[in-house]
Design a protein around this motif. Sequence first.
Motif, PDB file in Angstrom:
ATOM      1  N   SER A  69       0.809  -1.154   0.098  1.00  0.00           N
ATOM      2  CA  SER A  69       0.157   0.058  -0.024  1.00  0.00           C
ATOM      3  C   SER A  69       0.744   1.325   0.159  1.00  0.00           C
ATOM      4  O   SER A  69       0.232   2.296  -0.161  1.00  0.00           O
ATOM      5  N   SER A  70       2.192   1.039   0.090  1.00  0.00           N
ATOM      6  CA  SER A  70       2.942   2.272   0.236  1.00  0.00           C
ATOM      7  C   SER A  70       3.280   2.572  -1.196  1.00  0.00           C
ATOM      8  O   SER A  70       4.302   3.352  -1.471  1.00  0.00           O
ATOM      9  N   TYR A  71       2.753   2.089  -2.287  1.00  0.00           N
ATOM     10  CA  TYR A  71       3.233   2.707  -3.827  1.00  0.00           C
ATOM     11  C   TYR A  71       1.857   2.851  -4.483  1.00  0.00           C
ATOM     12  O   TYR A  71       0.932   2.254  -4.037  1.00  0.00           O
ATOM     13  N   SER A  72       1.896   3.865  -5.076  1.00  0.00           N
ATOM     14  CA  SER A  72       0.817   4.281  -5.972  1.00  0.00           C
ATOM     15  C   SER A  72       1.027   4.591  -7.507  1.00  0.00           C
ATOM     16  O   SER A  72       2.486   4.467  -7.756  1.00  0.00           O
ATOM     17  N   PHE A  73       0.050   4.372  -8.544  1.00  0.00           N
ATOM     18  CA  PHE A  73       0.172   4.355  -9.708  1.00  0.00           C
ATOM     19  C   PHE A  73      -0.432   5.595 -10.460  1.00  0.00           C
ATOM     20  O   PHE A  73      -1.765   5.906 -10.008  1.00  0.00           O
ATOM     21  N   THR A  74      -0.180   6.095 -11.620  1.00  0.00           N
ATOM     22  CA  THR A  74      -0.653   7.177 -12.208  1.00  0.00           C
ATOM     23  C   THR A  74      -0.472   6.848 -13.866  1.00  0.00           C
ATOM     24  O   THR A  74       0.379   6.193 -14.303  1.00  0.00           O
ATOM     25  N   LEU A  75      -1.714   7.193 -14.654  1.00  0.00           N
ATOM     26  CA  LEU A  75      -1.661   6.965 -16.246  1.00  0.00           C
ATOM     27  C   LEU A  75      -1.850   8.289 -16.715  1.00  0.00           C
ATOM     28  O   LEU A  75      -2.720   9.017 -16.319  1.00  0.00           O
ATOM     29  N   THR A  93      -0.856   5.342 -27.039  1.00  0.00           N
ATOM     30  CA  THR A  93      -0.106   5.275 -25.795  1.00  0.00           C
ATOM     31  C   THR A  93      -0.212   5.865 -24.508  1.00  0.00           C
ATOM     32  O   THR A  93      -0.969   7.123 -24.448  1.00  0.00           O
ATOM     33  N   VAL A  94       0.277   5.308 -23.356  1.00  0.00           N
ATOM     34  CA  VAL A  94       0.093   6.023 -22.125  1.00  0.00           C
ATOM     35  C   VAL A  94       1.321   5.718 -21.350  1.00  0.00           C
ATOM     36  O   VAL A  94       2.107   4.688 -21.601  1.00  0.00           O
ATOM     37  N   THR A  95       1.358   6.412 -20.550  1.00  0.00           N
ATOM     38  CA  THR A  95       2.502   6.568 -19.615  1.00  0.00           C
ATOM     39  C   THR A  95       2.155   6.088 -18.101  1.00  0.00           C
ATOM     40  O   THR A  95       1.663   6.916 -17.559  1.00  0.00           O
ATOM     41  N   MET A  96       2.708   4.992 -17.784  1.00  0.00           N
ATOM     42  CA  MET A  96       2.605   4.609 -16.209  1.00  0.00           C
ATOM     43  C   MET A  96       3.492   4.925 -15.514  1.00  0.00           C
ATOM     44  O   MET A  96       4.824   4.526 -15.640  1.00  0.00           O
ATOM     45  N   ALA A  97       3.418   5.539 -14.417  1.00  0.00           N
ATOM     46  CA  ALA A  97       4.324   6.135 -13.523  1.00  0.00           C
ATOM     47  C   ALA A  97       4.034   5.359 -11.970  1.00  0.00           C
ATOM     48  O   ALA A  97       2.881   5.358 -11.837  1.00  0.00           O
ATOM     49  N   TYR A  98       4.965   5.107 -11.495  1.00  0.00           N
ATOM     50  CA  TYR A  98       4.942   4.226  -9.844  1.00  0.00           C
ATOM     51  C   TYR A  98       5.640   5.148  -9.140  1.00  0.00           C
ATOM     52  O   TYR A  98       6.842   5.514  -9.357  1.00  0.00           O
ATOM     53  N   GLU A  99       5.155   5.324  -7.850  1.00  0.00           N
ATOM     54  CA  GLU A  99       5.771   6.531  -6.971  1.00  0.00           C
ATOM     55  C   GLU A  99       5.686   5.603  -5.772  1.00  0.00           C
ATOM     56  O   GLU A  99       4.926   4.712  -5.322  1.00  0.00           O
ATOM     57  N   LYS A 100       6.783   5.938  -4.905  1.00  0.00           N
ATOM     58  CA  LYS A 100       6.756   5.522  -3.228  1.00  0.00           C
ATOM     59  C   LYS A 100       6.424   6.707  -2.526  1.00  0.00           C
ATOM     60  O   LYS A 100       6.841   7.436  -2.501  1.00  0.00           O
ATOM     61  N   VAL A 101       5.455   5.884  -1.468  1.00  0.00           N
ATOM     62  CA  VAL A 101       4.771   7.076  -0.545  1.00  0.00           C
ATOM     63  C   VAL A 101       5.367   6.823   0.738  1.00  0.00           C
ATOM     64  O   VAL A 101       5.384   5.430   1.212  1.00  0.00           O
ATOM     65  N   LYS A 135       5.300   8.697   4.682  1.00  0.00           N
ATOM     66  CA  LYS A 135       4.716   9.468   5.648  1.00  0.00           C
ATOM     67  C   LYS A 135       4.252  10.756   4.867  1.00  0.00           C
ATOM     68  O   LYS A 135       4.944  12.061   5.045  1.00  0.00           O
ATOM     69  N   ASP A 136       3.311  10.741   3.873  1.00  0.00           N
ATOM     70  CA  ASP A 136       2.582  11.704   3.134  1.00  0.00           C
ATOM     71  C   ASP A 136       3.467  12.500   2.199  1.00  0.00           C
ATOM     72  O   ASP A 136       3.275  13.470   1.680  1.00  0.00           O
ATOM     73  N   ILE A 137       4.925  11.817   2.144  1.00  0.00           N
ATOM     74  CA  ILE A 137       5.728  12.493   0.812  1.00  0.00           C
ATOM     75  C   ILE A 137       5.829  11.200  -0.126  1.00  0.00           C
ATOM     76  O   ILE A 137       6.360  10.250   0.412  1.00  0.00           O
ATOM     77  N   SER A 138       5.642  11.466  -1.439  1.00  0.00           N
ATOM     78  CA  SER A 138       5.954  10.527  -2.417  1.00  0.00           C
ATOM     79  C   SER A 138       7.002  11.091  -3.344  1.00  0.00           C
ATOM     80  O   SER A 138       7.044  12.538  -3.472  1.00  0.00           O
ATOM     81  N   PHE A 139       7.669  10.175  -3.835  1.00  0.00           N
ATOM     82  CA  PHE A 139       8.720  10.730  -4.853  1.00  0.00           C
ATOM     83  C   PHE A 139       8.580   9.523  -5.953  1.00  0.00           C
ATOM     84  O   PHE A 139       8.117   8.303  -5.737  1.00  0.00           O
ATOM     85  N   ARG A 140       8.878  10.006  -7.233  1.00  0.00           N
ATOM     86  CA  ARG A 140       8.700   9.189  -8.275  1.00  0.00           C
ATOM     87  C   ARG A 140       9.888   8.062  -8.541  1.00  0.00           C
ATOM     88  O   ARG A 140      10.919   8.450  -8.189  1.00  0.00           O
ATOM     89  N   LEU A 141       9.390   6.608  -8.453  1.00  0.00           N
ATOM     90  CA  LEU A 141      10.288   5.596  -8.571  1.00  0.00           C
ATOM     91  C   LEU A 141      10.640   5.230 -10.063  1.00  0.00           C
ATOM     92  O   LEU A 141      11.977   4.819 -10.319  1.00  0.00           O
ATOM     93  N   GLY A 142       9.895   5.451 -10.972  1.00  0.00           N
ATOM     94  CA  GLY A 142      10.052   5.233 -12.269  1.00  0.00           C
ATOM     95  C   GLY A 142       8.847   5.263 -13.258  1.00  0.00           C
ATOM     96  O   GLY A 142       7.729   5.376 -12.584  1.00  0.00           O
ATOM     97  N   SER A 143       8.830   4.963 -14.464  1.00  0.00           N
ATOM     98  CA  SER A 143       7.926   5.092 -15.376  1.00  0.00           C
ATOM     99  C   SER A 143       7.930   4.007 -16.656  1.00  0.00           C
ATOM    100  O   SER A 143       9.253   3.846 -16.835  1.00  0.00           O
ATOM    101  N   ALA A 144       6.989   3.945 -17.296  1.00  0.00           N
ATOM    102  CA  ALA A 144       7.173   2.987 -18.339  1.00  0.00           C
ATOM    103  C   ALA A 144       6.222   3.303 -19.542  1.00  0.00           C
ATOM    104  O   ALA A 144       5.120   3.964 -19.208  1.00  0.00           O
ATOM    105  N   LEU A 145       6.603   3.182 -20.779  1.00  0.00           N
ATOM    106  CA  LEU A 145       5.887   3.903 -21.901  1.00  0.00           C
ATOM    107  C   LEU A 145       4.767   2.484 -22.348  1.00  0.00           C
ATOM    108  O   LEU A 145       5.624   1.554 -22.639  1.00  0.00           O
TER     109      LEU A 145
END
Length: 322
Positions: free
Chosen positions: A80-86, A96-104, A106-116
Motif C-alpha cells: 500500500s506504500s506505492y501508487s500508480f498514475t496513467l 500510448t499511455v505512460t504509467m508512473a509508479y511512486e513510493k509514498v 509519511k505523506d511524501i511521495s517521490f517518483r520511482l520510475g515510469s514505463a511507456l
Amino acid sequence: MNASVRAVRVSSEPDSSYFLRVDWSGRGLVSGFQLLLTDGQNAWRGDVSEAKVCEEAEELEMQTERYVLDLQQALTEAESSYSFTLTPPPAGRHPTVTMAYEKVQKDISFRLGSALLKVVPEPAEAVRELLIHSLQRGNSLENRNEKLEEENQRLRREQQRITAELKRYARGKESLEVELYSRFVLVLNEKKAKIRSLQETVTHLQETSGKGKKNKDSVKSHRAEEEEEEEEDYGGSTDEEPEEEQSTAASTSSTRGPTPLQDPVSRPPLSAPQTLRQELQQQRTCLMTFDPFGLVPVACTERAHWFYWSVTVSYFYSEFMN
C-alpha cells in the motif's frame, strides 16, 4: 520466464480496477522486464530495458540493488506504500499511455520510475492470457498448499511421536533417579558405618597405647626409685665398712706383728688348699672395699665381677673337696 500478477489502483481513477502482469527472466528486474496492464476491456503492453533501469537508479542517486528491490516491491507485491498514475487518461483512447509508479513515505511521495505502454489491438487475447496465467498460478499455489498441508500433517505426527518418546524418557529418567538414589543411600550408609567402626578402632588403640605408655612410665619411675634407694644403701655401707675393716686389720697387724703373708722370707711353704684359701682371702679383702656384703661388687668393672664369681666358685669347690 518468471511472471507475477497483481491488482493496482490508479490514483486518477479510484473507482476503476486494473491488473498488472510483470514478466522477467535472468537475474531479476535489473535485466529488464515486460508489462501488461488491463482493465478487462482495454489492454496496454510495454517493455523496460536494463539500461532504463540503471538510468532511473542513477537519477534517484540510489544503489542499483536497492532500487531494484523497491521496484520489485512496487510491481509484484501488494504494498500500500506505492501508487500508480496513467497519463494521458485511458478514457481518451490514446495509442500510448505512460504509467508512473511512486513510493509514498509519511505523506511524501517521490517518483520511482515510469514505463511507456502501447495499446494492444486485441485486448481480449491479453485478458485471456492474463486469466490463463492467473489460473495456472492458482493451481500451482493450491498444489503447493496441499504439499504444505501434507508436510504439516507429517510434522504434526512426528511431533506427537517425539512428545510421547520424551514422556517415556522422562518417566524412565525419574525411575532411574529413584533407583540410583536408593542405591546411593545404601552405599552411603555402609561407608558411614565403616568410617564409624574405624574411628572407634582408632580411639580404642589410642586409649590402649596411652595406658601402656603410662604403665611403662610408672614402671620406669618405680625402677628408678628402687635403683636410687639401692645406690643410697650401697653407698652408705661402702663408706662405713672399709673404715672398720681397715681399723680391724691395722689393730690385728699391730698386735700380732708380721704375718707369713706379709713377710715373704719368713713365710713357710703352704699346701695347695692353703694357697687357694689365701688368694681367696686377699681377693675378698680387696672386693670388700666395694661390696659390704661380700656378694656383688658395686663399683667394679665387668671383668672384676666375673673374676669375683670365678674365685668364689673355686673356693667353695676346694672346701668341698677337703
